[in-house]
Design a protein around this motif. Sequence first.
Motif, short mmCIF file in Angstrom:
data_model
loop_
_atom_site.label_atom_id
_atom_site.label_comp_id
_atom_site.label_asym_id
_atom_site.label_seq_id
_atom_site.Cartn_x
_atom_site.Cartn_y
_atom_site.Cartn_z
N THR A 180 0.82 -1.21 0.00
CA THR A 180 0.00 0.00 0.00
C THR A 180 0.85 1.26 0.00
N GLY A 181 2.18 1.10 -0.12
CA GLY A 181 3.09 2.23 -0.16
C GLY A 181 3.33 2.73 -1.56
N PRO A 182 4.26 3.67 -1.74
CA PRO A 182 4.51 4.27 -3.05
C PRO A 182 4.92 3.29 -4.14
N SER A 183 5.64 2.22 -3.75
CA SER A 183 6.10 1.27 -4.76
C SER A 183 5.17 0.08 -4.92
N GLY A 184 4.02 0.11 -4.24
CA GLY A 184 3.11 -1.03 -4.27
C GLY A 184 2.57 -1.35 -5.66
N GLY A 185 2.37 -0.33 -6.48
CA GLY A 185 1.85 -0.56 -7.82
C GLY A 185 2.79 -1.42 -8.66
N TYR A 186 4.09 -1.20 -8.49
CA TYR A 186 5.06 -2.01 -9.22
C TYR A 186 4.95 -3.47 -8.80
N LEU A 187 4.83 -3.72 -7.51
CA LEU A 187 4.72 -5.10 -7.01
C LEU A 187 3.45 -5.77 -7.51
N ILE A 188 2.35 -5.05 -7.52
CA ILE A 188 1.10 -5.61 -8.00
C ILE A 188 1.19 -5.97 -9.48
N GLY A 189 2.00 -5.21 -10.22
CA GLY A 189 2.16 -5.49 -11.65
C GLY A 189 3.03 -6.70 -11.95
N PHE A 190 3.83 -7.15 -10.97
CA PHE A 190 4.77 -8.25 -11.23
C PHE A 190 4.09 -9.52 -11.74
N PRO A 191 3.09 -10.08 -11.04
CA PRO A 191 2.49 -11.32 -11.54
C PRO A 191 1.85 -11.17 -12.92
N LEU A 192 1.20 -10.02 -13.15
CA LEU A 192 0.54 -9.79 -14.43
C LEU A 192 1.57 -9.70 -15.56
N ALA A 193 2.69 -9.02 -15.30
CA ALA A 193 3.74 -8.90 -16.31
C ALA A 193 4.37 -10.26 -16.62
N ALA A 194 4.63 -11.05 -15.58
CA ALA A 194 5.20 -12.38 -15.78
C ALA A 194 4.25 -13.25 -16.60
N GLY A 195 2.96 -13.17 -16.27
CA GLY A 195 1.98 -13.96 -17.01
C GLY A 195 1.90 -13.57 -18.47
N LEU A 196 1.89 -12.27 -18.76
CA LEU A 196 1.79 -11.81 -20.14
C LEU A 196 3.06 -12.17 -20.92
N CYS A 197 4.22 -11.97 -20.31
CA CYS A 197 5.48 -12.34 -20.97
C CYS A 197 5.47 -13.83 -21.29
N GLY A 198 5.05 -14.65 -20.33
CA GLY A 198 4.99 -16.09 -20.56
C GLY A 198 4.00 -16.47 -21.65
N LEU A 199 2.87 -15.78 -21.68
CA LEU A 199 1.86 -16.05 -22.70
C LEU A 199 2.42 -15.81 -24.10
N ILE A 200 3.17 -14.73 -24.26
CA ILE A 200 3.76 -14.42 -25.56
C ILE A 200 4.81 -15.46 -25.92
#
Length: 202
Positions: A85-105
């Motif tokens: 919930t801190g300033p860098s939290g958005g980056y952490l939340i994006g990690f699983p989604l980015a890994a999934g999309l990269c893997g999908l490609i």
Amino acid sequence: MASSRRTSTDLALIAAFAALIAVCALLPTIEVGVVDITLQTFAVLLCGAALGARRGFLAALLYVVVGAAGLPVFSGGAAGLGVLTGPSGGYLIGFPLAAGLCGLIVERLPRHQVATSVPLIFVAGLVGSFAFIHPLGIAGLVLRADLTWGEAFRLDLTFWLGDAVKNLGMAIVATAVHRAFPDLLPRRAPAAPAAAPARESA
């Protein structure tokens, strides 16, 4: 028995790659404003490029969940829901989604190119990173660091060159992994046979 063995292997790979993200997060960092530059994105996108969409997503998600639960695996040894919930939290939340999309490609690349094409995997990493990590990171900075969208974008911009370098390194490592373990990606389901055209009756 084969299914049980495959499940055990998948769990071991997910845990191992989650641990890799943690190691990269705990290496020395460079502080830029309220966000640290780490090797996390290298490891996160490697999860997807090496393991595929589902296991890559789960490995990155496991890392985030373990850190949120209190294990000190976030950057600088931080832990807890406060980080999310801190300033860098958005980056952490994006990690699983980015890994999934990269893997999908990567899963959809011709199998003979996965082990040899650094540029294609590099692009897959960039797509995952810029589709989720950066936009969600910017949103987190706006919501939690009291920055305007323009200020958050300019701060995020300082990470782009480093991310490109990390993506290149990830692509080189991923191709090497697939050369060593050519069956690491999930097997594709066989295509359904085309239906025979119906005959017209006279």
